[in-house]
Write a protein that holds these residues in place. Structure first.
Motif, short mmCIF file in Angstrom:
data_model
loop_
_atom_site.label_atom_id
_atom_site.label_comp_id
_atom_site.label_asym_id
_atom_site.label_seq_id
_atom_site.Cartn_x
_atom_site.Cartn_y
_atom_site.Cartn_z
N ASP A 123 1.59 0.63 1.93
CA ASP A 123 2.76 1.36 1.43
C ASP A 123 3.19 0.84 0.05
O ASP A 123 3.46 -0.36 -0.11
N ASP A 124 3.25 1.71 -0.91
CA ASP A 124 3.65 1.38 -2.28
C ASP A 124 2.67 0.47 -3.01
O ASP A 124 2.98 -0.05 -4.09
N THR A 125 1.50 0.27 -2.41
CA THR A 125 0.41 -0.43 -3.09
C THR A 125 -0.78 0.52 -3.24
O THR A 125 -1.30 0.70 -4.32
N ASP B 12 3.87 -9.88 0.94
CA ASP B 12 2.44 -9.81 0.62
C ASP B 12 1.94 -11.06 -0.10
O ASP B 12 0.73 -11.33 -0.09
N ASN C 224 2.83 -5.01 -3.15
CA ASN C 224 4.02 -4.78 -3.96
C ASN C 224 5.21 -5.64 -3.55
O ASN C 224 6.24 -5.63 -4.22
N ASP D 192 -2.20 -4.38 0.75
CA ASP D 192 -1.04 -3.77 1.39
C ASP D 192 -1.21 -2.25 1.20
O ASP D 192 -1.95 -1.81 0.31
MG LIG Z 1 4.19 -2.33 0.48
#
Ligand SMILES: [Mg+2]
Length: 229
Positions: free
Chosen positions: A13-15, A182, A177, A11
């Motif tokens: 975004d934010d990963t 995910d 995340n 992933d």
């Molecule tokens: Mg994400």
């Protein structure tokens, strides 16, 4: 068997990089535009309701977020709404589209270690152009064999992705995340899921429990995947 894993999907975004932090900042700015009309937490609630209503129409990403902010502002401000207010909201969105790409700790080192041993791909939601921009600016694009920008991350979306990659679920690990987007769909298909929580999670992606599944692993940092494999 985790020894069968050949393809690892990340992933984004934010990963791989910071994202939700920027969205929260944008939301704060949006709420302050309407502070004379409604307390911030209620503006946030209204915005979230609008986003959820619009998700089937706009999908994920900044552009849909901007349209939902404009719609929410119109509803809250009523006759006080002005074109000036709309301009301010558009600016918030355009700033969001130009945020620096800040990789999370350990990302580059982990990709470096996995590279050559596994087929690495990115599987992310969001606006096509925005995600392409972030990948280009990230400095890690060259580690990936394939980039998939998905309209959603449901079971059927992963099924299509696996078909495209000519990859069997038992050879596939997804790392991200969001347990909801995910992990769970991938486990259902028979793949592997590695969850790395980010400090904040968008309400839409929140999921209470970690799954109990033999193909699931909970990590604190991305580099811990190296010990798992
Ligand atoms: Mg994400």
């Amino acid at each position: 068997m985790k020894n069968d894993i050949k393809t690892i999907a990340f992933d984004a975004d934010d990963t791989l990089w910071i994202n939700e932090t920027y969205f929260r900042e944008a939301e704060k700015q949006f709420c302050s535009l309407l502070e004379n009309e409604l307390p911030a937490h209620l503006v946030s609630e209204e915005l979230f309701a609008t986003e959820m209503k619009n998700l089937p129409l706009y999908g994920y990403g900044v552009k849909g977020f901007v349209l939902s902010m404009i719609e929410t502002a119109g509803r809250i401000a009523g006759t006080n709404a002005s074109l000036g207010l709309v301009h301010k909201i558009i600016t918030i969105g355009q700033e969001l589209l130009q945020k620096p790409v800040e990789l999370l700790e350990g990302v580059t080192e982990t990709l470096e270690q996995l590279s050559g041993k596994y087929r690495l791909i990115v599987a992310t939601k969001g606006d096509l152009l925005d995600q392409e921009r972030k990948l280009q600016q990230s400095g890690v694009e060259s580690y990936f064999h394939h980039i998939e920008i998905m309209s959603d991350k449901k079971n059927s979306d992963y099924q299509k992705l696996l078909q495209q990659l000519d990859c069997r679920p038992e050879n596939f690990l997804m790392l991200g995340n969001s347990i909801k987007s995910d992990i769970l769909p991938v486990l259902e298909l028979g793949g592997f899921g590695a969850h790395i929580p980010y400090s904040i999670t968008w309400a839409h992606e929140q999921h209470e429990h970690e799954p109990e599944h033999r193909n699931f692993v909970a990590l604190k940092q991305i580099n811990e995947i190296l010990n798992y494999l």
